[in-house]
Design a protein around this motif. Structure first.
Motif, PDB file in Angstrom:
ATOM      1  N   ARG A 260       0.855  -1.404   0.156  1.00 19.12           N
ATOM      2  CA  ARG A 260      -0.065   0.022  -0.581  1.00 19.12           C
ATOM      3  C   ARG A 260       0.481   1.301  -0.183  1.00 19.12           C
ATOM      4  O   ARG A 260       0.660   2.217  -0.256  1.00 19.12           O
ATOM      5  CB  ARG A 260      -0.869   0.023   1.144  1.00 19.12           C
ATOM      6  CG  ARG A 260      -0.435  -0.080   2.373  1.00 19.12           C
ATOM      7  CD  ARG A 260      -1.341  -0.125   3.974  1.00 19.12           C
ATOM      8  NE  ARG A 260      -2.264  -0.695   4.071  1.00 19.12           N
ATOM      9  CZ  ARG A 260      -1.543  -1.468   4.801  1.00 19.12           C
ATOM     10  NH1 ARG A 260      -0.767  -1.612   5.968  1.00 19.12           N
ATOM     11  NH2 ARG A 260      -2.308  -2.878   4.820  1.00 19.12           N
ATOM     12  N   SER A 261       1.710   1.258   0.247  1.00 25.50           N
ATOM     13  CA  SER A 261       3.010   2.400   1.115  1.00 25.50           C
ATOM     14  C   SER A 261       3.474   2.482  -0.280  1.00 25.50           C
ATOM     15  O   SER A 261       3.628   3.600  -0.845  1.00 25.50           O
ATOM     16  CB  SER A 261       3.959   2.159   1.504  1.00 25.50           C
ATOM     17  OG  SER A 261       3.646   1.836   2.712  1.00 25.50           O
TER      18      SER A 261
ATOM     19  N   LEU B 265       2.616   6.305  -1.877  1.00 22.03           N
ATOM     20  CA  LEU B 265       3.307   7.562  -1.628  1.00 22.03           C
ATOM     21  C   LEU B 265       4.560   7.559  -2.428  1.00 22.03           C
ATOM     22  O   LEU B 265       4.892   8.644  -2.778  1.00 22.03           O
ATOM     23  CB  LEU B 265       4.170   6.718  -0.273  1.00 22.03           C
ATOM     24  CG  LEU B 265       2.985   7.215   1.078  1.00 22.03           C
ATOM     25  CD1 LEU B 265       3.816   6.414   2.533  1.00 22.03           C
ATOM     26  CD2 LEU B 265       2.195   8.287   0.982  1.00 22.03           C
TER      27      LEU B 265
ATOM     28  N   ASN C  64       5.424   7.390   5.732  1.00 21.21           N
ATOM     29  CA  ASN C  64       5.004   6.512   6.489  1.00 21.21           C
ATOM     30  C   ASN C  64       4.912   6.469   8.008  1.00 21.21           C
ATOM     31  O   ASN C  64       5.728   6.343   8.960  1.00 21.21           O
ATOM     32  CB  ASN C  64       5.349   5.287   5.975  1.00 21.21           C
ATOM     33  CG  ASN C  64       4.216   4.112   5.966  1.00 21.21           C
ATOM     34  OD1 ASN C  64       3.222   4.658   6.542  1.00 21.21           O
ATOM     35  ND2 ASN C  64       4.616   3.014   5.731  1.00 21.21           N
TER      36      ASN C  64
ATOM     37  N   HIS D 151       1.085  12.078  13.212  1.00 16.01           N
ATOM     38  CA  HIS D 151       0.620  12.984  12.254  1.00 16.01           C
ATOM     39  C   HIS D 151       1.151  13.747  13.024  1.00 16.01           C
ATOM     40  O   HIS D 151       1.574  15.224  11.868  1.00 16.01           O
ATOM     41  CB  HIS D 151      -0.153  12.282  11.799  1.00 16.01           C
ATOM     42  CG  HIS D 151      -0.566  10.793  11.025  1.00 16.01           C
ATOM     43  ND1 HIS D 151      -1.431  11.000  10.122  1.00 16.01           N
ATOM     44  CD2 HIS D 151       0.339  10.363  11.035  1.00 16.01           C
ATOM     45  CE1 HIS D 151      -1.274   9.356   9.448  1.00 16.01           C
ATOM     46  NE2 HIS D 151       0.042   8.880  10.013  1.00 16.01           N
TER      47      HIS D 151
ATOM     48  N   GLU E 121       0.662   9.145   4.568  1.00 13.71           N
ATOM     49  CA  GLU E 121       0.415   7.818   4.271  1.00 13.71           C
ATOM     50  C   GLU E 121      -0.874   7.681   5.432  1.00 13.71           C
ATOM     51  O   GLU E 121      -0.749   7.822   7.227  1.00 13.71           O
ATOM     52  CB  GLU E 121       0.944   6.252   4.699  1.00 13.71           C
ATOM     53  CG  GLU E 121       0.084   4.637   4.264  1.00 13.71           C
ATOM     54  CD  GLU E 121       1.310   3.599   4.321  1.00 13.71           C
ATOM     55  OE1 GLU E 121       0.343   2.909   4.709  1.00 13.71           O
ATOM     56  OE2 GLU E 121       1.613   3.842   3.553  1.00 13.71           O
ATOM     57  N   THR E 122      -2.038   7.000   5.239  1.00 11.33           N
ATOM     58  CA  THR E 122      -2.928   7.440   6.487  1.00 11.33           C
ATOM     59  C   THR E 122      -3.834   5.908   6.372  1.00 11.33           C
ATOM     60  O   THR E 122      -3.693   5.314   5.466  1.00 11.33           O
ATOM     61  CB  THR E 122      -3.707   8.905   7.217  1.00 11.33           C
ATOM     62  OG1 THR E 122      -4.434   8.730   7.688  1.00 11.33           O
ATOM     63  CG2 THR E 122      -4.264   9.046   5.910  1.00 11.33           C
TER      64      THR E 122
ATOM     65  N   SER F 274      -7.841   8.992   7.805  1.00 12.69           N
ATOM     66  CA  SER F 274      -8.210  10.209   7.153  1.00 12.69           C
ATOM     67  C   SER F 274      -8.372  11.490   7.112  1.00 12.69           C
ATOM     68  O   SER F 274      -7.676  12.901   7.477  1.00 12.69           O
ATOM     69  CB  SER F 274      -8.029   9.763   5.368  1.00 12.69           C
ATOM     70  OG  SER F 274      -9.377   9.623   6.216  1.00 12.69           O
TER      71      SER F 274
ATOM     72  N   THR G  40      -6.333   8.219  -2.939  1.00 15.38           N
ATOM     73  CA  THR G  40      -6.801   7.197  -2.562  1.00 15.38           C
ATOM     74  C   THR G  40      -6.756   6.223  -3.153  1.00 15.38           C
ATOM     75  O   THR G  40      -6.496   6.070  -5.009  1.00 15.38           O
ATOM     76  CB  THR G  40      -8.496   6.388  -1.946  1.00 15.38           C
ATOM     77  OG1 THR G  40      -9.346   6.840  -3.190  1.00 15.38           O
ATOM     78  CG2 THR G  40      -8.999   7.350  -1.003  1.00 15.38           C
TER      79      THR G  40
ATOM     80  N   ALA H 191      -4.447   1.525  -0.206  1.00 11.96           N
ATOM     81  CA  ALA H 191      -4.135   2.318   0.202  1.00 11.96           C
ATOM     82  C   ALA H 191      -4.871   3.902   0.624  1.00 11.96           C
ATOM     83  O   ALA H 191      -5.619   3.977  -0.679  1.00 11.96           O
ATOM     84  CB  ALA H 191      -3.043   2.735  -0.779  1.00 11.96           C
ATOM     85  N   THR H 192      -4.935   5.041   1.011  1.00 15.47           N
ATOM     86  CA  THR H 192      -4.309   5.998   1.345  1.00 15.47           C
ATOM     87  C   THR H 192      -3.544   7.298   2.268  1.00 15.47           C
ATOM     88  O   THR H 192      -2.506   6.669   2.353  1.00 15.47           O
ATOM     89  CB  THR H 192      -5.853   6.208   2.272  1.00 15.47           C
ATOM     90  OG1 THR H 192      -7.130   4.692   3.067  1.00 15.47           O
ATOM     91  CG2 THR H 192      -6.455   7.720   3.155  1.00 15.47           C
ATOM     92  N   ALA H 193      -3.795   7.936   1.683  1.00 17.14           N
ATOM     93  CA  ALA H 193      -2.102   9.115   1.558  1.00 17.14           C
ATOM     94  C   ALA H 193      -3.464  10.086   1.890  1.00 17.14           C
ATOM     95  O   ALA H 193      -4.670  10.251   1.337  1.00 17.14           O
ATOM     96  CB  ALA H 193      -1.572   8.954   0.947  1.00 17.14           C
TER      97      ALA H 193
END
Length: 257
Positions: free
Chosen positions: A77-78, A81, A164, A199, A219-220, A225, A243, A249-251
């Protein structure tokens, strides 16, 4: 058809709950030079140790990166980023900071795709050692707590800070898979009561390091988020959520106004 010995390994791994037992059996057998070594590696995996820490590498963005026992294993998922960060880079030799870098996988992947002055940092000594091996010739790795690790001459001239940081709420760590919960450093997992404590620390400190219109990419989790966005906006950053459903993955991307 798998050889009988690898078939036996597959069954042992499957019984231990390994979803990709057949693939893991091949990798473990291929990493061994004797039956005794095979048994030692398989026993570690059956006991719950992450496959990547046993093999000594993880695949990330199509490359193998070194991973030591006790070091956070980079997740697929990273890779989001990396894609986001590369898309933000303009010009030559831009300054990139990979904060909470772990083994250095994110910074390495970006540096392979774009010309950057790369600085990576982590508070965990084992992660720093691993990152220095992975980033040899690509960047400089610093040991310390968040921005305290960075040299002062980076202040005000960083183009992108990619992070991350841990975002698992403290209460949720007990429900994580044992291979993460028991074999990765707590400092790389525990994001505090709501998952966003680290964060907020990053966001509060980033202004001194970013150039005007510089970016912060964090990344979250999907559940975190909105909290990450709120922290950025409260600190005067313009923020948006990105996303990737395929990679789950979510950023959150913030820009210094």
């Amino acid at each position: 058809m798998l050889p009988a010995d690898v078939s036996d390994i597959t069954e042992r791994l499957r019984a231990a709950g390994c979803v990709f037992a057949e693939d893991e059996a091949r990798l473990l057998a291929g990493a061994s030079s004797s039956p005794d070594e095979v048994e030692a590696l398989v026993s570690r995996r059956v006991a719950g140790e992450p496959l990547e820490q046993i093999l000594g590498w993880a695949e990330f963005c199509g490359e193998r990166v070194a991973v030591e026992p006790g070091v956070f294993v980079p997740r697929r998922r990273s890779e989001l980023l990396v894609d986001v960060t590369v898309g933000l880079l303009e010009g030559e030799r831009v300054v990139l900071v990979d904060l909470c870098c772990g083994c250095g996988a994110i910074g390495r992947a970006v540096a392979r795709r774009a010309g950057v002055e790369l600085h990576a940092a982590d508070v965990d000594a084992a992660a720093v050692r691993c990152a220095r091996a992975n980033l040899d010739g690509l960047g400089t790795v610093h040991e310390g707590d968040l921005f305290d690790a960075l040299p002062d001459d980076l202040r005000g001239r960083v183009d992108v800070v990619v992070v991350n940081a841990p975002y698992v709420p403290t209460y949720a760590i007990a429900a994580m898979p044992p291979e993460a919960r028991d074999h990765e450093p707590r400092v790389a997992l525990d994001g505090g009561a709501d998952g966003v404590d680290v964060h907020r620390r990053v966001i509060d400190g980033v202004h001194a390091w970013l150039r005007p219109a510089g970016h912060l990419v964090i990344e979250t989790g999907r559940e975190q988020s909105a909290l990450t966005v709120a922290a950025m906006e409260q600190a005067g950053l313009t923020a948006e959520v990105v996303t990737d459903d395929d990679r789950d993955a979510t950023a959150v991307v913030g820009v210094r106004r």
